[in-house]
Design an enzyme around this catalytic site. Structure first.
Site, PDB file in Angstrom:
ATOM      1  N   GLU A 304     -15.265   8.183   4.057  1.00 31.96           N
ATOM      2  CA  GLU A 304     -16.068   9.136   3.176  1.00 31.96           C
ATOM      3  C   GLU A 304     -16.197  10.393   3.575  1.00 31.96           C
ATOM      4  OE1 GLU A 304     -18.585   6.535  -0.111  1.00 31.96           O
ATOM      5  OE2 GLU A 304     -20.273   8.580   0.564  1.00 31.96           O
ATOM      6  N   HIS A 333      -5.200 -13.797  13.721  1.00 36.14           N
ATOM      7  CA  HIS A 333      -3.239 -15.679  13.005  1.00 36.14           C
ATOM      8  C   HIS A 333      -3.413 -14.456  11.676  1.00 36.14           C
ATOM      9  CE1 HIS A 333      -3.987 -17.836  15.851  1.00 36.14           C
ATOM     10  NE2 HIS A 333      -5.273 -17.402  16.160  1.00 36.14           N
ATOM     11  N   LYS A 447     -19.195   8.715  -9.587  1.00 34.65           N
ATOM     12  CA  LYS A 447     -19.934   8.331  -9.949  1.00 34.65           C
ATOM     13  C   LYS A 447     -20.694   9.408 -11.507  1.00 34.65           C
ATOM     14  CE  LYS A 447     -23.068   8.067  -5.832  1.00 34.65           C
ATOM     15  NZ  LYS A 447     -24.168   9.129  -4.875  1.00 34.65           N
TER      16      LYS A 447
HETATM   17  O1  PA5 Z   1     -23.097   8.147   2.438  1.00 32.30           O
HETATM   18  C1  PA5 Z   1     -22.942   8.786   1.337  1.00 32.30           C
HETATM   19  O2  PA5 Z   1     -23.582   9.703   0.849  1.00 32.30           O
HETATM   20  C2  PA5 Z   1     -22.875   7.336   0.274  1.00 32.30           C
HETATM   21  O3  PA5 Z   1     -22.240   6.425   0.575  1.00 32.30           O
HETATM   22  C3  PA5 Z   1     -23.864   6.955  -0.148  1.00 32.30           C
HETATM   23  O4  PA5 Z   1     -24.782   5.946   0.682  1.00 32.30           O
HETATM   24  C4  PA5 Z   1     -23.721   6.327  -1.776  1.00 32.30           C
HETATM   25  O5  PA5 Z   1     -23.235   7.124  -3.024  1.00 32.30           O
HETATM   26  C5  PA5 Z   1     -25.268   5.730  -2.350  1.00 32.30           C
HETATM   27  O6  PA5 Z   1     -26.142   6.802  -2.740  1.00 32.30           O
HETATM   28  P1  PA5 Z   1     -27.399   6.589  -2.584  1.00 32.30           P
HETATM   29  O7  PA5 Z   1     -28.168   6.725  -1.355  1.00 32.30           O
HETATM   30  O8  PA5 Z   1     -27.782   7.618  -3.098  1.00 32.30           O
HETATM   31  O9  PA5 Z   1     -27.810   5.918  -3.794  1.00 32.30           O
END
Ligand code: PA5
Length: 478
Positions: A304, A333, A447
């Protein structure tokens, strides 16, 4: 704790980063990296260090300062954990992505591998621990089959305060709690969210929920060392001061201005050069069940943060290295055949443990069958370490780049070091790739599309955009 002030103890717990098998000297000139190539990166690394240093000084990278800024928060968390421990049998995290993967990884690393199956006494009096990240209805229903909501504390974690998965879970549990407890439901919910932004903070204030805050400069996937991770960890009796002490120790190492001696900078450089040579896959392979979910946490951090369409100047670059999770020896394996004989497109990062928390003797037996008898007299610890070295050798022989992060043992301090090391490595990699490692526009798109499809007010334009997409053809569906 005393030992965290003892330099000799800390030195004994220092992580080691072994990159021999990334180098041409070992792996051969076709695939390997040379010291000259690393040296050529020195100026870029110094710029990266300057840029990250400035961002840190401006308060944009608050996750880097978490080891130092949370004395009061830690006290509050420990007090809360003690209160919860007295009254509750289960602690359930509702959160997803960065709000779930860290808590899962740290719990698995530092608690008994069958923590929830232990008696309460053997759990040190702490509640059972569950994380509900997915919105699979079967999983949610299954949870309610095994917990008693009247004896359960729920921790709703969301930085944005609006993530559909977490907020729908919150709505569900609030209803169930209310049905069972009336107004008492408020004492069964702790929220962890942004101090100012989002809906959850508004709700928490109106309802009077106990709330912990996620600092502004701490993004989801960099949040394990703030209350997002510290509260769930403390709820299972994990030494959160040790986690922070280990992170601080790693921070000292990663402050080394000699970038060519700085572990996180060298690690990022090696991945960067490898990527330029077509190594688009980054495998993390811990040789310890306790570290299995560290690879999940890393996969999110790496994917990410670094998978981006545009660079800092807004030009299309489409960069990123695909993270793959593996577990030693299990995946020997399953996946190692591909790693050794498949394409030259991967860097494999082993995580090893010098001293497992316990060992198991392999007894002698069947002395008349030499191919079984040879196992007797050794230990499982010896076997798992030998298999890691053997896999490393197989990769070396087939000229596949690999490196190793070695933990002297798995404890709160070394896990703090590991988390912090990987976070800094990711940030440095972002600078080398000239992208913003701290946003996630690709996630936001998904989202927003969900909001539009689910009828959230204010998403009419997005709904129109979605409605205009090509319809699926029946003749392409069998
Ligand atoms: O790293 C990130 O920003 C995302 O993976 C968020 O943690 C994830 O989308 C959840 O978001 P939030 O904490 O706003 O619910």
């Amino acid at each position: 704790m005393e030992k965290y002030l003892d330099d000799t103890w800390k030195k004994g717990m220092k992580l080691r980063f072994d990159f021999n098998n990334m180098m041409a000297e070992f792996i051969g000139p076709e695939q390997g990296i040379t010291f000259d190539q690393i040296k050529e990166m020195e100026d870029r690394l110094k710029s990266a260090s300057l840029s990250l240093g400035q961002m840190r000084a401006n308060g944009e990278l608050e996750w880097m300062d978490l080891p130092y800024t949370q004395d009061q928060v830690v006290k509050d968390i420990l007090d809360t954990a003690n209160e919860v421990k007295e009254k509750f049998d289960a602690f359930v995290v509702l959160g997803i992505g960065g709000s779930a993967l860290g808590p899962i990884a740290v719990q698995q690393a530092l608690n008994h591998l069958h923590y929830n199956e232990l008696s309460k006494e053997k759990r040190g009096g702490f509640p059972k621990f569950y994380v509900v990240d997915n919105v699979d209805p079967e999983r949610m229903t299954a949870l309610f089959d095994i917990i008693d909501v009247k004896k359960t504390m729920f921790n709703v974690i969301t930085k944005s305060g609006s993530t559909s998965e977490t907020m729908s879970q919150f709505l569900i549990i609030k209803d169930i709690l209310k049905e069972n407890l009336g107004d008492g439901y408020k004492d069964h919910i702790i929220t962890t969210t942004d101090r100012k932004n989002g809906n959850l903070i508004k709700i928490a204030k109106a309802e009077g929920f106990k709330t912990f805050y996620i600092p502004a400069g701490v993004g989801g996937r960099f949040s394990e060392l703030c209350p997002v991770g510290l509260l769930p960890a403390a709820m299972c009796g994990i030494d959160i001061e040790g986690l922070l002490a280990g992170a601080a120790y790693m921070d000292e190492m990663c402050k080394n201005q000699d970038v060519l001696k700085n572990p996180a900078y060298v690690a990022a450089t090696l991945q960067f050069i490898a990527m330029q040579n077509g190594k688009n896959v980054s495998v993390m392979m811990p040789y310890a069940d306790s570290l299995k979910y560290m690879a999940d946490w890393y996969a999110q951090l790496w994917a990410e943060s670094l998978g981006k369409r545009v660079d800092k100047q807004g030009m299309d670059v489409f960069v990123g290295q695909t993270p793959v999770k593996a577990l030693g020896v299990t995946d020997q394996h399953s996946q190692v055949q591909l790693y050794t004989e498949g394409p030259f497109d991967k860097v494999i990062t082993f995580i090893t443990v010098d001293k497992y928390r316990c060992d198991v003797d392999i007894p002698h037996g069947y002395e008349d069958i030499p191919s079984i008898a040879f196992l007797g007299g050794h230990t499982m610890g010896e076997l798992i370490k030998t298999e890691q070295m053997a896999t490393e050798y197989a990769l070396l022989k087939s000229k596949k780049l690999n490196n190793t992060i070695a933990l002297p043992e798995v404890n709160a301090f070394t896990i703090g070091e590991l988390l912090y090391f990987l976070e800094v490595q990711t940030a440095v990699m972002g600078e080398l790739l000239n992208i913003n490692a701290f946003d996630q526009p690709g996630v936001e798109e998904g989202k927003n599309a969900t909001y539009a499809m689910f009828g959230r007010p204010g998403y009419d334009e997005k709904k129109k955009e979605l409605d205009a997409r090509p319809m699926k053809k029946e003749n392409y569906i069998l």
